[in-house]
Design an enzyme around this catalytic site. Structure first.
Site, PDB file in Angstrom:
ATOM      1  N   VAL A   4      29.874  13.174 -10.562  1.00 35.47           N
ATOM      2  CA  VAL A   4      31.069  13.967 -10.876  1.00 35.47           C
ATOM      3  C   VAL A   4      32.252  13.592  -9.971  1.00 35.47           C
ATOM      4  O   VAL A   4      33.394  13.826 -10.327  1.00 35.47           O
ATOM      5  CB  VAL A   4      30.798  15.490 -10.783  1.00 35.47           C
ATOM      6  CG1 VAL A   4      29.842  15.930 -11.869  1.00 35.47           C
ATOM      7  CG2 VAL A   4      30.277  15.893  -9.417  1.00 35.47           C
ATOM      8  N   GLU A  55      19.915  10.688 -14.016  1.00 35.46           N
ATOM      9  CA  GLU A  55      19.313  11.827 -13.289  1.00 35.46           C
ATOM     10  C   GLU A  55      19.071  12.975 -14.285  1.00 35.46           C
ATOM     11  O   GLU A  55      19.882  13.194 -15.200  1.00 35.46           O
ATOM     12  CB  GLU A  55      20.331  12.265 -12.221  1.00 35.46           C
ATOM     13  CG  GLU A  55      19.942  13.467 -11.392  1.00 35.46           C
ATOM     14  CD  GLU A  55      21.080  13.847 -10.404  1.00 35.46           C
ATOM     15  OE1 GLU A  55      22.232  13.391 -10.578  1.00 35.46           O
ATOM     16  OE2 GLU A  55      20.784  14.611  -9.461  1.00 35.46           O
ATOM     17  N   LYS A  94      14.699  13.208  -4.653  1.00 39.37           N
ATOM     18  CA  LYS A  94      16.056  13.091  -4.086  1.00 39.37           C
ATOM     19  C   LYS A  94      16.122  13.690  -2.678  1.00 39.37           C
ATOM     20  O   LYS A  94      15.792  14.862  -2.462  1.00 39.37           O
ATOM     21  CB  LYS A  94      17.032  13.815  -5.016  1.00 39.37           C
ATOM     22  CG  LYS A  94      18.500  13.657  -4.671  1.00 39.37           C
ATOM     23  CD  LYS A  94      19.356  14.341  -5.759  1.00 39.37           C
ATOM     24  CE  LYS A  94      20.829  14.107  -5.623  1.00 39.37           C
ATOM     25  NZ  LYS A  94      21.595  14.700  -6.757  1.00 39.37           N
ATOM     26  N   CYS A 128      21.658   9.793  -7.592  1.00 41.38           N
ATOM     27  CA  CYS A 128      23.033  10.268  -7.544  1.00 41.38           C
ATOM     28  C   CYS A 128      23.610  10.391  -6.128  1.00 41.38           C
ATOM     29  O   CYS A 128      23.858   9.395  -5.489  1.00 41.38           O
ATOM     30  CB  CYS A 128      23.167  11.569  -8.336  1.00 41.38           C
ATOM     31  SG  CYS A 128      24.871  11.787  -8.904  1.00 41.38           S
TER      32      CYS A 128
HETATM   33  C1  ACM Z   1      24.893  14.562  -7.979  1.00 37.68           C
HETATM   34  O1  ACM Z   1      24.248  14.275  -6.975  1.00 37.68           O
HETATM   35  N1  ACM Z   1      24.300  14.894  -9.102  1.00 37.68           N
HETATM   36  C2  ACM Z   1      26.367  14.558  -7.944  1.00 37.68           C
END
Ligand code: ACM
Length: 269
Positions: free
Chosen positions: A170, A39, A110, A143
């Site tokens: 994370v 990402e 996203k 992510c």
């Molecule tokens: C994330 O969605 N970058 C944790």
């Protein structure tokens, strides 16, 4: 098809330096059909605010990062997927692009923004596309989308054989759920995670490739820049049988629990 993840720590705010890092790591790849990068691989993650993110954004049609990826895809005759900070008009999207030997094939934006991303990016507005390529049908998630089983399921119902998943993880959970998403949807998942620390966030590495049996077939370290490779047979994702009597998709009781607001599979497809 041979798939390679490039796991690395992007240098925050320095697109040229990140291009150099990616170039150096891809020198280790001889033959490949699909390369997946993390990402926001060109810019890093932790923008101070929206203004800083705007300065570091690029448009789909005028991006030196995407031009670099396109020339690499053309030279290596492969497909490449990478996260990038996309600008359209005054809006920013946390996007993933699919590039083929002939150039850009498509974009996913996203859907599920994580934490402070909500102050910077618009939520994705392109739905959940699946791209039919020479190497198979490919969907993308980014992510924190990992948290939403609906997104994986819908891409699988749209016949994605592979879901590429650029990530800046994370939290310590994703790598333990993607094998299950692979299993229940009978698909391959390629989670390309990053390394390093930016401000209060430490990214966890350990990129993974999982198969339709829910097995981890390749994985990366927690702290090394490296290329992680697996050979995958996308045909396996067409077989949804889990026993001779059980089809993981046809056995679903959409008469009981619905089908994402749609009446039948044909309306999903
Ligand atoms: C994330 O969605 N970058 C944790």
């Amino acid at each position: 098809m041979r798939t390679s993840i490039i796991q690395f720590a992007p240098v925050f705010g320095d697109i040229d330096e990140n291009i150099k890092k990616i170039k150096k790591l891809t020198k280790k790849i001889k033959t490949v059909d699909l390369i997946v990068l993390p990402e926001l691989a060109s810019t890093g993650y932790k923008f101070r605010d929206r203004d800083e993110a705007i300065v570091l954004s690029e448009r789909l049609q005028n991006s030196r990062y995407l031009e670099f990826l396109s020339s690499m895809a053309s030279k290596k005759s492969c497909y490449i997927i990478s996260g990038f900070n996309e600008r359209e008009g005054e809006k920013l999207y946390n996007s993933s692009v699919l590039i083929g030997p002939e150039g850009i094939v498509g974009v996913y934006r996203k859907l599920h923004l994580f934490w402070d991303e909500k102050k910077i990016f618009e939520p994705g507005n392109l739905g959940l596309p699946v791209f039919d390529t020479e190497i198979g049908k490919i969907g993308m998630l980014i992510c924190f989308d990992w948290m939403f089983p609906e997104a994986w399921r819908i891409l699988a119902l749209k016949e994605a054989a592979v879901i590429a998943h650029p990530a800046n993880l994370v939290l310590p959970y994703c790598q333990s759920v993607t094998p299950s998403y692979s299993l229940v949807n009978r698909i391959f998942i390629v989670t390309a995670n990053r390394l390093g620390t930016e401000e209060n966030l430490t990214f966890t590495g350990n990129s993974v490739i999982t198969n339709p049996k829910g097995e981890i077939i390749a994985y990366g370290s927690f702290d090394k820049e490296e290329v992680i490779t697996a050979d995958i047979d996308t045909e396996l994702a067409a077989n949804k049988m889990i026993t001779p009597e059980n089809d993981a998709f046809k056995d679903r009781r959409i008469d009981v629990y619905g089908n994402f607001g749609m009446l039948s599979d044909s309306e999903v497809l």
